[in-house]
Enzyme design. Structure first.
Site, PDB file in Angstrom:
ATOM      1  N   LYS A   1       0.812  -1.225   0.000  1.00  0.00           N
ATOM      2  CA  LYS A   1       0.000   0.000   0.000  1.00  0.00           C
ATOM      3  C   LYS A   1       0.838   1.264   0.000  1.00  0.00           C
ATOM      4  O   LYS A   1       0.322   2.330  -0.291  1.00  0.00           O
ATOM      5  CB  LYS A   1      -1.040  -0.014   1.119  1.00  0.00           C
ATOM      6  CG  LYS A   1      -0.632   0.488   2.462  1.00  0.00           C
ATOM      7  CD  LYS A   1      -1.888   0.816   3.268  1.00  0.00           C
ATOM      8  CE  LYS A   1      -1.553   0.951   4.740  1.00  0.00           C
ATOM      9  NZ  LYS A   1      -2.698   1.452   5.509  1.00  0.00           N
ATOM     10  N   ASP A   2       2.127   1.145   0.300  1.00  0.00           N
ATOM     11  CA  ASP A   2       2.997   2.318   0.263  1.00  0.00           C
ATOM     12  C   ASP A   2       3.640   2.536  -1.102  1.00  0.00           C
ATOM     13  O   ASP A   2       4.352   3.516  -1.297  1.00  0.00           O
ATOM     14  CB  ASP A   2       4.087   2.202   1.329  1.00  0.00           C
ATOM     15  CG  ASP A   2       3.514   2.262   2.731  1.00  0.00           C
ATOM     16  OD1 ASP A   2       2.492   2.959   2.910  1.00  0.00           O
ATOM     17  OD2 ASP A   2       4.066   1.620   3.632  1.00  0.00           O
TER      18      ASP A   2
ATOM     19  N   ARG B   1      -8.568   8.478   4.568  1.00  0.00           N
ATOM     20  CA  ARG B   1      -9.514   7.408   4.270  1.00  0.00           C
ATOM     21  C   ARG B   1     -10.217   6.916   5.543  1.00  0.00           C
ATOM     22  O   ARG B   1     -11.452   6.790   5.587  1.00  0.00           O
ATOM     23  CB  ARG B   1      -8.736   6.255   3.616  1.00  0.00           C
ATOM     24  CG  ARG B   1      -9.509   4.967   3.405  1.00  0.00           C
ATOM     25  CD  ARG B   1      -8.572   3.871   2.906  1.00  0.00           C
ATOM     26  NE  ARG B   1      -7.529   3.540   3.881  1.00  0.00           N
ATOM     27  CZ  ARG B   1      -7.700   2.731   4.918  1.00  0.00           C
ATOM     28  NH1 ARG B   1      -8.849   2.146   5.121  1.00  0.00           N
ATOM     29  NH2 ARG B   1      -6.706   2.495   5.767  1.00  0.00           N
ATOM     30  N   ARG B   2      -9.422   6.643   6.577  1.00  0.00           N
ATOM     31  CA  ARG B   2     -10.013   6.153   7.828  1.00  0.00           C
ATOM     32  C   ARG B   2     -10.865   7.231   8.478  1.00  0.00           C
ATOM     33  O   ARG B   2     -12.001   6.971   8.900  1.00  0.00           O
ATOM     34  CB  ARG B   2      -8.895   5.734   8.806  1.00  0.00           C
ATOM     35  CG  ARG B   2      -8.174   4.492   8.359  1.00  0.00           C
ATOM     36  CD  ARG B   2      -6.949   4.211   9.219  1.00  0.00           C
ATOM     37  NE  ARG B   2      -6.270   3.002   8.761  1.00  0.00           N
ATOM     38  CZ  ARG B   2      -4.975   2.790   8.869  1.00  0.00           C
ATOM     39  NH1 ARG B   2      -4.190   3.678   9.437  1.00  0.00           N
ATOM     40  NH2 ARG B   2      -4.442   1.671   8.414  1.00  0.00           N
TER      41      ARG B   2
ATOM     42  N   ARG C   1       1.482  10.634  14.090  1.00  0.00           N
ATOM     43  CA  ARG C   1       2.516  10.285  13.116  1.00  0.00           C
ATOM     44  C   ARG C   1       3.602   9.403  13.729  1.00  0.00           C
ATOM     45  O   ARG C   1       3.618   9.158  14.922  1.00  0.00           O
ATOM     46  CB  ARG C   1       3.132  11.556  12.525  1.00  0.00           C
ATOM     47  CG  ARG C   1       2.083  12.445  11.878  1.00  0.00           C
ATOM     48  CD  ARG C   1       2.621  13.356  10.799  1.00  0.00           C
ATOM     49  NE  ARG C   1       1.526  14.112  10.209  1.00  0.00           N
ATOM     50  CZ  ARG C   1       0.819  13.727   9.160  1.00  0.00           C
ATOM     51  NH1 ARG C   1       1.095  12.578   8.549  1.00  0.00           N
ATOM     52  NH2 ARG C   1      -0.181  14.451   8.712  1.00  0.00           N
TER      53      ARG C   1
ATOM     54  N   ARG D   1       3.819   5.264  17.505  1.00  0.00           N
ATOM     55  CA  ARG D   1       2.383   5.501  17.689  1.00  0.00           C
ATOM     56  C   ARG D   1       1.823   4.794  18.921  1.00  0.00           C
ATOM     57  O   ARG D   1       1.035   5.361  19.668  1.00  0.00           O
ATOM     58  CB  ARG D   1       1.606   5.040  16.450  1.00  0.00           C
ATOM     59  CG  ARG D   1       1.836   5.943  15.276  1.00  0.00           C
ATOM     60  CD  ARG D   1       1.003   5.526  14.094  1.00  0.00           C
ATOM     61  NE  ARG D   1       1.525   6.182  12.898  1.00  0.00           N
ATOM     62  CZ  ARG D   1       0.814   6.488  11.841  1.00  0.00           C
ATOM     63  NH1 ARG D   1      -0.455   6.177  11.800  1.00  0.00           N
ATOM     64  NH2 ARG D   1       1.368   7.074  10.812  1.00  0.00           N
TER      65      ARG D   1
ATOM     66  N   CYS E   1      -1.064   8.208  -2.367  1.00  0.00           N
ATOM     67  CA  CYS E   1      -1.204   7.332  -1.205  1.00  0.00           C
ATOM     68  C   CYS E   1      -1.946   8.033  -0.081  1.00  0.00           C
ATOM     69  O   CYS E   1      -2.208   7.460   0.948  1.00  0.00           O
ATOM     70  CB  CYS E   1       0.139   6.781  -0.759  1.00  0.00           C
ATOM     71  SG  CYS E   1       1.308   8.053  -0.342  1.00  0.00           S
TER      72      CYS E   1
HETATM   73  C1  DPM Z   1      -0.643   4.483   3.654  1.00  0.00           C
HETATM   74  C2  DPM Z   1      -1.593   4.902   4.596  1.00  0.00           C
HETATM   75  C3  DPM Z   1      -1.061   4.561   5.855  1.00  0.00           C
HETATM   76  C4  DPM Z   1       0.203   3.936   5.644  1.00  0.00           C
HETATM   77  C5  DPM Z   1      -2.897   5.591   4.284  1.00  0.00           C
HETATM   78  C6  DPM Z   1      -4.144   4.731   4.558  1.00  0.00           C
HETATM   79  C7  DPM Z   1      -1.685   4.840   7.181  1.00  0.00           C
HETATM   80  C8  DPM Z   1      -1.308   6.207   7.690  1.00  0.00           C
HETATM   81  C9  DPM Z   1      -1.824   6.496   9.071  1.00  0.00           C
HETATM   82  C10 DPM Z   1      -0.722   4.623   2.191  1.00  0.00           C
HETATM   83  N1  DPM Z   1       0.432   3.936   4.300  1.00  0.00           N
HETATM   84  O1  DPM Z   1      -4.095   3.576   4.987  1.00  0.00           O
HETATM   85  O2  DPM Z   1      -5.263   5.250   4.334  1.00  0.00           O
HETATM   86  O3  DPM Z   1      -2.363   5.617   9.759  1.00  0.00           O
HETATM   87  O4  DPM Z   1      -1.667   7.638   9.506  1.00  0.00           O
HETATM   88  C11 DPM Z   1       1.337   1.838   6.512  1.00  0.00           C
HETATM   89  C12 DPM Z   1       1.065   0.823   7.487  1.00  0.00           C
HETATM   90  C13 DPM Z   1       1.345  -0.411   6.864  1.00  0.00           C
HETATM   91  C14 DPM Z   1       1.786  -0.122   5.572  1.00  0.00           C
HETATM   92  C15 DPM Z   1       0.591   1.042   8.858  1.00  0.00           C
HETATM   93  C16 DPM Z   1      -0.914   1.136   8.994  1.00  0.00           C
HETATM   94  C17 DPM Z   1       1.272  -1.818   7.443  1.00  0.00           C
HETATM   95  C18 DPM Z   1       0.087  -2.630   6.948  1.00  0.00           C
HETATM   96  C19 DPM Z   1       0.135  -3.122   5.509  1.00  0.00           C
HETATM   97  C20 DPM Z   1       1.187   3.359   6.644  1.00  0.00           C
HETATM   98  N2  DPM Z   1       1.795   1.233   5.411  1.00  0.00           N
HETATM   99  O5  DPM Z   1      -1.655   1.425   8.046  1.00  0.00           O
HETATM  100  O6  DPM Z   1      -1.389   0.905  10.147  1.00  0.00           O
HETATM  101  O7  DPM Z   1       1.087  -3.788   5.091  1.00  0.00           O
HETATM  102  O8  DPM Z   1      -0.838  -2.870   4.813  1.00  0.00           O
END
Ligand code: DPM
Length: 335
Positions: free
Chosen positions: A72-73, A123-124, A141, A147, A235
């Site tokens: 997702k990143d 999104r959340r 952050r 966190r 993203c």
């Molecule tokens: C992206 C988002 C977030 C990450 C945006 C989203 C969350 C940011 C936040 C694109 N990347 O989800 O709407 O919570 O402020 C990220 C995490 C993981 C990959 C951590 C998470 C691990 C889970 C995975 C950060 N990127 O979302 O809790 O592999 O999907």
């Protein structure tokens, strides 16, 4: 290209190929990288694997052969010369609620009025603001360790929202108090899947890692990424998805939201991904779809998945998705 291949000789004069893996320094990145290294060791016992916390440019400079990411990143268009050579079996793609210890036993629905929920995900926040109007949302952050510390050691947040997959990989399942289903919060494109980025021309490595492709995950993620790319979403846009594979059909639900969730568009479409196993992609074709190369999987199913994402995005665009996203983007930039 043999000149760029690294070999190592053991005490008995046996020469083995060396695969160099680059990683970020966070604990989650290390855990994800180590799990891929273990899988590769199991598949190719003769290969010697080295892990270094090199910078990401190391792949470009030929200093490492592959980099492990949370899918997702990764942007839906990768820089030229790179491709995603494998998408591993998706873990739980949903978001989870992690409560401040003082709120044990509560849920988003039963937390008191004006409780502050930590998330930097538009999104959340958009989905949950609409669903739980009594709650407030604030940015939080830092990496996962930071966190969790901010949640537990201060009184700023009543709960935070994190991806269940990341929590699971960190071994923090016991902190999950609630998993959010699609009616509460749909997930991000690619969430819960690990991707292996390689040099697009590195045929040996591509072939090696392709064994790790999980077919259903690949097709779901191609559809999700095609959807996001057509919407020109980066993203950090309020875009969410839900995908399922059932009876050779791929179902994609996609949605866009205003920042407070009051305005939204959501649709579902499906396509057949049944495939005649003889139609395998030829390894020398170098096809990639939304940055994913899966040469060991049938091309027509991948094409159908990509088209599904595109078609669903076009449907939402015809209903005004662009306007919703533009307003969200402008308001967010002005914050
Ligand atoms: C992206 C988002 C977030 C990450 C945006 C989203 C969350 C940011 C936040 C694109 N990347 O989800 O709407 O919570 O402020 C990220 C995490 C993981 C990959 C951590 C998470 C691990 C889970 C995975 C950060 N990127 O979302 O809790 O592999 O999907």
């Amino acid at each position: 290209c043999i000149a760029f291949m690294f070999f190592q000789q053991d005490g008995n004069g046996k020469v083995s190929r060396v695969i160099r893996i680059g990683t970020r320094k966070s604990q989650l990145a290390r855990i994800q990288t180590d799990s891929v290294a273990e899988k590769l060791k199991g598949l190719y016992p003769e290969v010697h694997i080295e892990i270094g916390d090199n910078l990401f440019t190391a792949l470009e400079r030929n200093e490492v052969d592959l980099v492990v990411h949370s899918l997702k990143d990764l942007p839906t268009t990768l820089p030229p010369g790179f491709t995603i050579g494998a998408v591993l079996k998706r873990e739980n793609p949903h978001d989870a609620v992690v409560l401040h210890p003082k709120n044990m036993g509560k849920s988003l629905g039963t937390l008191p009025d004006k409780s502050v929920i930590g998330t930097s995900s538009l999104r959340r926040a958009a989905q949950l603001k609409k669903r739980f109007p009594h709650l407030e949302f604030k940015d939080i952050r830092g990496n996962l360790n930071t966190r969790l510390k901010k949640l537990d050691e201060k009184d700023d947040f009543s709960a935070i929202i994190l991806a269940a997959a990341g929590l699971g990989r960190m071994g923090w399942e016991s902190r999950v108090s609630q998993i959010l289903g699609p009616e509460d919060c749909m997930y991000a494109v690619g969430q819960g899947a690990i991707a292996i980025e390689v040099r697009a021309r590195d045929k040996d490595i591509l072939e090696m890692v392709s064994v790790l492709n999980d077919p259903n995950t690949v097709l779901r993620c191609i559809a999700e990424r095609a959807f996001l790319r057509r919407l020109e979403g980066g993203c950090s846009v309020p875009v969410a998805v839900h995908t399922e594979v059932r009876d050779s059909q791929l179902y994609l639900t996609g949605a866009v939201y205003s920042l407070d969730g009051s305005d939204s568009l959501k649709e579902t479409m499906q396509t057949s991904i049944a495939s005649d196993n003889k139609v395998e992609e030829r390894v020398d074709e170098w096809v990639h779809r939304v940055g994913v190369t899966a040469n060991n999987m049938p091309g027509p199913a991948q094409d159908a998945s990509e088209k599904l994402g595109l078609d669903l995005a076009n449907l939402l665009l015809s209903k005004g998705a662009k306007e919703i996203l533009n307003v969200a983007r402008q308001l967010n930039d002005a914050r």
